[in-house]
Design a protein around this motif. Structure first.
Motif, PDB file in Angstrom:
ATOM      1  N   LEU A 159       1.184   7.971  62.058  1.00  0.00           N
ATOM      2  CA  LEU A 159       1.084   9.322  62.015  1.00  0.00           C
ATOM      3  C   LEU A 159       0.790  10.075  60.855  1.00  0.00           C
ATOM      4  O   LEU A 159       0.215  10.915  60.708  1.00  0.00           O
ATOM      5  N   VAL A 160       1.364   9.386  59.818  1.00  0.00           N
ATOM      6  CA  VAL A 160       1.094   9.810  58.469  1.00  0.00           C
ATOM      7  C   VAL A 160      -0.289   9.702  58.014  1.00  0.00           C
ATOM      8  O   VAL A 160      -0.906  10.759  57.641  1.00  0.00           O
ATOM      9  N   LEU A 161      -0.979   8.778  58.508  1.00  0.00           N
ATOM     10  CA  LEU A 161      -2.377   8.675  58.147  1.00  0.00           C
ATOM     11  C   LEU A 161      -3.130   9.433  58.805  1.00  0.00           C
ATOM     12  O   LEU A 161      -4.350  10.024  58.323  1.00  0.00           O
ATOM     13  N   ALA A 162      -2.919   9.818  59.990  1.00  0.00           N
ATOM     14  CA  ALA A 162      -3.677  10.794  60.826  1.00  0.00           C
ATOM     15  C   ALA A 162      -3.566  12.102  60.440  1.00  0.00           C
ATOM     16  O   ALA A 162      -4.630  12.942  60.264  1.00  0.00           O
ATOM     17  N   LEU A 176      -5.500  -1.040  72.784  1.00  0.00           N
ATOM     18  CA  LEU A 176      -6.367  -0.736  71.759  1.00  0.00           C
ATOM     19  C   LEU A 176      -7.027   0.274  71.613  1.00  0.00           C
ATOM     20  O   LEU A 176      -7.343   1.211  70.709  1.00  0.00           O
ATOM     21  N   LEU A 177      -7.590   0.809  73.033  1.00  0.00           N
ATOM     22  CA  LEU A 177      -8.360   2.063  73.119  1.00  0.00           C
ATOM     23  C   LEU A 177      -7.579   3.218  72.860  1.00  0.00           C
ATOM     24  O   LEU A 177      -8.298   4.444  72.376  1.00  0.00           O
ATOM     25  N   LYS A 178      -6.341   3.145  72.867  1.00  0.00           N
ATOM     26  CA  LYS A 178      -5.750   4.575  72.622  1.00  0.00           C
ATOM     27  C   LYS A 178      -5.431   4.984  71.120  1.00  0.00           C
ATOM     28  O   LYS A 178      -5.220   6.023  70.607  1.00  0.00           O
ATOM     29  N   GLY A 179      -5.886   3.866  70.371  1.00  0.00           N
ATOM     30  CA  GLY A 179      -6.070   4.042  68.868  1.00  0.00           C
ATOM     31  C   GLY A 179      -4.823   4.545  68.224  1.00  0.00           C
ATOM     32  O   GLY A 179      -3.494   4.006  68.694  1.00  0.00           O
ATOM     33  N   THR A 180      -4.895   5.551  67.301  1.00  0.00           N
ATOM     34  CA  THR A 180      -3.811   5.826  66.598  1.00  0.00           C
ATOM     35  C   THR A 180      -2.891   6.650  67.417  1.00  0.00           C
ATOM     36  O   THR A 180      -1.755   7.001  66.829  1.00  0.00           O
ATOM     37  N   SER A 181      -3.027   6.948  68.675  1.00  0.00           N
ATOM     38  CA  SER A 181      -1.738   7.553  69.321  1.00  0.00           C
ATOM     39  C   SER A 181      -0.671   6.705  69.683  1.00  0.00           C
ATOM     40  O   SER A 181       0.296   7.042  70.325  1.00  0.00           O
ATOM     41  N   TYR A 182      -0.994   5.402  69.216  1.00  0.00           N
ATOM     42  CA  TYR A 182      -0.053   4.337  69.174  1.00  0.00           C
ATOM     43  C   TYR A 182       1.290   5.061  68.709  1.00  0.00           C
ATOM     44  O   TYR A 182       2.486   4.707  68.994  1.00  0.00           O
ATOM     45  N   GLY A 183       1.119   5.624  67.581  1.00  0.00           N
ATOM     46  CA  GLY A 183       2.392   5.958  66.611  1.00  0.00           C
ATOM     47  C   GLY A 183       3.032   7.207  67.543  1.00  0.00           C
ATOM     48  O   GLY A 183       4.552   6.959  67.597  1.00  0.00           O
ATOM     49  N   ASN A 184       2.457   8.157  68.140  1.00  0.00           N
ATOM     50  CA  ASN A 184       3.197   9.239  68.970  1.00  0.00           C
ATOM     51  C   ASN A 184       3.906   8.292  70.373  1.00  0.00           C
ATOM     52  O   ASN A 184       4.983   8.738  70.345  1.00  0.00           O
ATOM     53  N   TYR A 215      -7.192  -0.901  64.964  1.00  0.00           N
ATOM     54  CA  TYR A 215      -7.254   0.306  65.941  1.00  0.00           C
ATOM     55  C   TYR A 215      -6.026   1.071  65.981  1.00  0.00           C
ATOM     56  O   TYR A 215      -6.320   2.217  66.155  1.00  0.00           O
ATOM     57  N   ASN A 216      -4.870   0.511  65.800  1.00  0.00           N
ATOM     58  CA  ASN A 216      -3.754   1.281  65.885  1.00  0.00           C
ATOM     59  C   ASN A 216      -3.171   1.984  64.767  1.00  0.00           C
ATOM     60  O   ASN A 216      -2.397   2.982  64.919  1.00  0.00           O
TER      61      ASN A 216
END
Lengths: 502, 112
Positions: free
Chosen positions: A198-201, A486-494, A266-267
């Protein structure tokens, strides 16, 4: 709230507890280490199958240790990718420990073997389920240190030399990873992967992320033995006892290297075209250099070790393509490679057990004396070379189709070429080792004991049936979920925070 | 800034030692130096100039405090490096028993 979330810590607890009990009681009770090893790995396998069912709805499960919620506390995250990797690791671990029941009779101190084996397994499971950056490093080191000791298990000249080389290079790799974690922590002020994402995004890209990426590629690349960092693998994997070679080549380089690399890039950091092309180039280099070095080998296990480098290249190539099909192909090849490469190493262990040699020139005609080993080896060789009905063919096909679809014809060409060279080198193994004239010295060779036969046959059956996983039902349950993670990428955080706050 | 660069320099000294030295014991010393450098870097990024310990008391107003988390993490990291160093030294002792030398140019039976 899913009932299974409370079970997640058992993946680590069972393995570490098993290691503790074996080291405590195994010295006196001769039968105990075998039983404890088999029971632990079998229950872990059952748990991981349950984990796949638990996340089949598409969501993810979070366990907060000591009820400290993220971002403050450490948490375990079980999503599609983690469940997929858990099944792969624990399946191979169970079959390998079944094989080790008979094979490890050659060595003294079986309980030490099982202690280290279970420690390594606990470390790998921990790397897979953890959701915390520093925790990842700790589990990575548990698995690595146990594996250094296991490579040196025979304490002969070659084993010690290989173990020293492996230990030094892998420690340097761990230091790169730790340094990457230090920079990430100083940039984001958090260690929780979901919070970090989240922070990196929010912050966007910066030069420090570039440096962290380079450090992680070097560190995890060393663990995964990608080509510029591969020098330790051809020494370390052949020197270990056969069950451990199967574990190291089959799952250790994947869970510590490929899985951690994918999870972080990815995440957490988020994939971008530059990183993708780094993956593609490293994958193609590993694929080609590994297979070229393998063809010239006459030591059976060393040849297999070079093929591990080459096949890891396929996995990284598939994952680097970044398209849904490419990621599913890469993960499918990861699963298939763990099955057939463990089988090949177990076969080579059986040959060494029966004949006492690993030199291809001294073998010949063994299929008449050792029918089970010979036939299972034939299945595994055809799988790795990509002959149609076996699992290796389907995953390579998917990777090549994905490369063509992504307009990367250059990489698709090299993938096909490496596959042909793999076929050539396994024809050599089959010809010199199992077919041909039976050597005079090998007339008295007997087939290996029953547990080893059962374990190899089960792996061969998985090789044959593995192709079925790509049918729509298997794909959506097992591979598709992992690819989606993997495909959902950084929405892992959410997603992690949504699950925690539910 | 200069402290961080010196810290990275120390890491590079460790790496140089690992890559260039021929004696197994010196290689292990190189690993230890590199580990120290990373631990030191971890402590340095948490340091605040003039900061105090993050202890909370009702009357004190905390303006500038040192980040305490990396100090806890570094302890873990030191224990891990202790384990890996101990294992490396154990392997080195067994190598000496087998080969009667610490020179890695003479311990080269694996090649190809």
């Amino acid at each position: 709230m899913n009932y299974f979330a409370g079970m997640i810590p058992f993946f680590v607890v069972l393995a570490l507890g098993g290691a503790f009990l074996v080291s405590l009681a195994g010295r006196r009770l001769k039968i105990f280490p075998d039983i404890a090893g088999l029971l632990t790995t079998f229950s872990l396998l059952l748990l991981s199958v349950l984990a796949v069912i638990a996340v089949s709805g598409g969501g993810l499960l979070v366990y907060s240790i000591g009820a400290w919620r993220p971002p403050v506390g450490i948490n375990f995250v079980l999503d599609g990718l983690a469940a997929f990797m858990l099944v792969t690791v624990n399946l191979i671990a169970f079959l390998v420990s079944l094989y080790a029941v008979n094979y490890m009779e050659r060595y003294t101190d079986k309980w030490k073997f099982y202690t280290l084996f279970l420690l390594m397994l606990g470390g790998m499971n921990g790397v897979i389920i953890t959701g915390d950056m520093f925790n990842l490093f700790v589990y990575l080191e548990i698995a690595s240190i146990a594996s250094y000791a296991l490579v040196a298990f025979g304490t002969e000249k070659h084993e010690l030399e290989a173990a020293f080389k492996y230990a030094v290079m892998s420690t340097v790799g761990s230091l790169f990873i730790l340094m990457g974690i230090v920079f990430l922590y100083s940039y984001t002020s958090t260690l929780n992967m979901a919070h970090m994402a989240l922070v990196l995004a929010q912050r966007g890209t910066s030069n420090i992320l570039l440096m962290v990426s380079i450090l992680f590629i070097m560190g995890f690349g060393l663990k995964a033995a990608l080509v510029p960092f591969h020098a330790w693998l051809p020494d370390a994997h052949p020197s270990a006892p056969a069950p451990i070679s199967a574990m190291l080549s089959g799952v250790l380089i994947k869970s510590l290297g490929v899985y951690a690399l994918c999870r972080v890039f990815y995440n957490v950091i988020g994939i971008n075209p530059a990183l993708s092309s780094v993956f593609l180039v490293l994958g193609t280099l590993s694929m080609l250099i590994g297979v070229f070095l393998a063809i010239g080998q006459w030591d059976l296990k060393r040849l297999l070790a070079y093929h591990s480098i080459s096949q890891i290249g396929y996995v990284i190539l598939g994952l680097g393509l970044g398209t849904p099909l490419g990621i599913v192909g890469g993960l499918f090849h990861l699963f298939n490679h763990s099955v057939f490469k463990s089988l090949l190493f177990l076969n080579s262990g059986s040959v060494e057990y029966a004949t006492g040699t690993r030199d291809l020139n001294k073998m010949g005609g063994l299929i008449k004396k050792m029918p089970v080993t010979g036939r299972t080896n034939l299945v595994a060789s055809m799988s790795i070379a990509g002959i149609p009905p076996f699992n290796g063919f389907w995953s390579k096909l998917i990777i090549i189709i994905a490369a063509v679809q992504a307009q990367e014809f250059f990489y698709a060409f090299w993938a096909v070429l490496a596959s042909i060279l793999t076929l050539a080198s396994f024809m050599k193994v089959t010809k010199y080792c199992y077919f041909g004239r039976l050597k005079e010295k090998l007339k008295g060779v007997k087939e290996v004991p029953v547990c080893m036969k059962v374990s190899m046959s089960l792996l061969a059956i998985i090789c044959i049936l593995g192709g079925l996983l790509i049918l729509p039902r298997g794909e959506s349950l097992f591979l598709g979920k992992a690819g989606y993670s993997l495909l959902k990428g950084t929405s892992y955080g959410n997603e992690v925070f949504e699950e925690v706050n539910k | 800034m200069i402290v961080y660069l010196l810290c990275l320099l120390l890491f590079c000294v460790g790496l140089y030692c690992i890559l260039r030295k021929r004696n197994i014991i010196k290689i292990i010393v190189g690993v230890i130096i590199a580990e120290y450098a990373v631990n030191l870097l971890f402590i340095l990024v948490a340091y605040r100039r003039g900061g105090r310990a993050p202890l909370h008391s009702p009357d004190a107003v905390i303006e500038n405090m040192v980040d305490a988390l990396p100090q806890a993490l570094v302890l873990t990291s030191i224990v891990i490096s202790l384990a890996s160093t101990a294992l490396l030294i154990a392997i080195a002792m067994r190598i000496y028993q087998k080969y009667r030398t610490f020179d890695i140019t003479k311990i080269r039976e694996l090649r190809g």
